[in-house]
Enzyme design. Structure first.
Site, mmCIF file in Angstrom:
data_model
loop_
_atom_site.group_PDB
_atom_site.id
_atom_site.type_symbol
_atom_site.label_atom_id
_atom_site.label_comp_id
_atom_site.label_asym_id
_atom_site.label_seq_id
_atom_site.Cartn_x
_atom_site.Cartn_y
_atom_site.Cartn_z
ATOM 1 N N ILE A 101 0.834 -1.199 0.000
ATOM 2 C CA ILE A 101 0.000 0.000 0.000
ATOM 3 C C ILE A 101 0.870 1.250 0.000
ATOM 4 O O ILE A 101 1.989 1.237 0.518
ATOM 5 C CB ILE A 101 -0.968 -0.014 1.214
ATOM 6 C CG1 ILE A 101 -1.975 1.134 1.169
ATOM 7 C CG2 ILE A 101 -0.206 -0.062 2.534
ATOM 8 C CD1 ILE A 101 -3.098 1.022 2.200
ATOM 9 N N CYS A 102 0.355 2.321 -0.591
ATOM 10 C CA CYS A 102 0.958 3.650 -0.606
ATOM 11 C C CYS A 102 2.250 3.656 -1.424
ATOM 12 O O CYS A 102 2.225 3.389 -2.610
ATOM 13 C CB CYS A 102 1.171 4.141 0.821
ATOM 14 S SG CYS A 102 1.575 5.904 0.922
ATOM 15 N N ALA A 103 3.380 3.941 -0.815
ATOM 16 C CA ALA A 103 4.665 3.947 -1.524
ATOM 17 C C ALA A 103 5.226 2.545 -1.691
ATOM 18 O O ALA A 103 6.058 2.302 -2.566
ATOM 19 C CB ALA A 103 5.669 4.825 -0.779
ATOM 20 N N SER A 150 -2.483 -0.770 -3.248
ATOM 21 C CA SER A 150 -3.462 0.235 -2.864
ATOM 22 C C SER A 150 -2.787 1.593 -2.750
ATOM 23 O O SER A 150 -1.562 1.684 -2.705
ATOM 24 C CB SER A 150 -4.126 -0.167 -1.543
ATOM 25 O OG SER A 150 -5.250 0.634 -1.271
#
Length: 185
Positions: A101-103, A150
């Protein structure tokens, strides 16, 4: 019973890690948090210390899923670890789920694992997915084969529910969403 391993690196985003962990554990899925160093206490990106269940060097075998939370410098710490890269390769070769998720999807991108796959990540990092087909800003969670990605902290509940759906069922994920008073989009 399904099992998920969550790798915690110094500077991980607390909500991105702990929201999915909470949801999965509520559903009865075994979740093991593992520090990537020998210290089980890992400081999050917002200076919240979290005590991991174990350290990565003590993990045995593989689980059904490996999950990388984002955050900075957590994502960079994941990228710099040869042990993390080796564990990711092991999961990839065994066809196990690889979630991020994210980075953190950029960890898989840097390893060349997302080429030709649909993926998403934190806005502005799309070029670091290296060969992935970015799913666009309207997709909160992208699933392509063994990869689940995500966008960020605000998508943590959607992400956790998608992981649950893949490991258990859509009905179980919908039931959990109702229990935590969350309307799935």
């Amino acid at each position: 019973m399904s099992k998920v391993v969550v790798l915690l690196a110094e500077g991980f985003e607390e909500i991105e890690a702990l929201t999915p962990v909470d949801l999965l554990r509520r559903a009865g899925i075994e979740v093991v948090t593992a520090s990537i160093t020998e210290d089980p206490v890992v400081m999050g990106s917002h200076k919240i210390p979290v005590t991991a269940d174990t350290v990565m060097s003590r993990l045995e075998g593989t689980a059904d899923m490996l999950f990388l939370p984002g955050g900075q410098p957590g994502t960079n710490n994941l990228k710099e670890s040869k042990a993390v890269a080796n564990l990711i390769r092991k999961y990839q070769e065994q066809g196990k789920y690889l979630a991020a998720i994210c980075a953190a999807p950029t960890v898989y991108g840097q390893m060349g694992l997302l080429q030709g796959r649909k993926a998403t990540c934190y806005p502005g990092l799309e070029d670091q997915l290296l060969g992935a087909e970015w799913t666009g800003e309207n997709v909160t969670v992208a699933v392509d084969g063994q990869f689940i990605t995500s966008r960020g902290m605000g998508t943590s509940i959607d992400f956790g529910l998608k992981l649950m759906e893949l490991l258990l069922s859509k009905d179980k994920a919908d039931e959990m969403a109702a229990k935590v008073v969350y309307q799935r989009g």
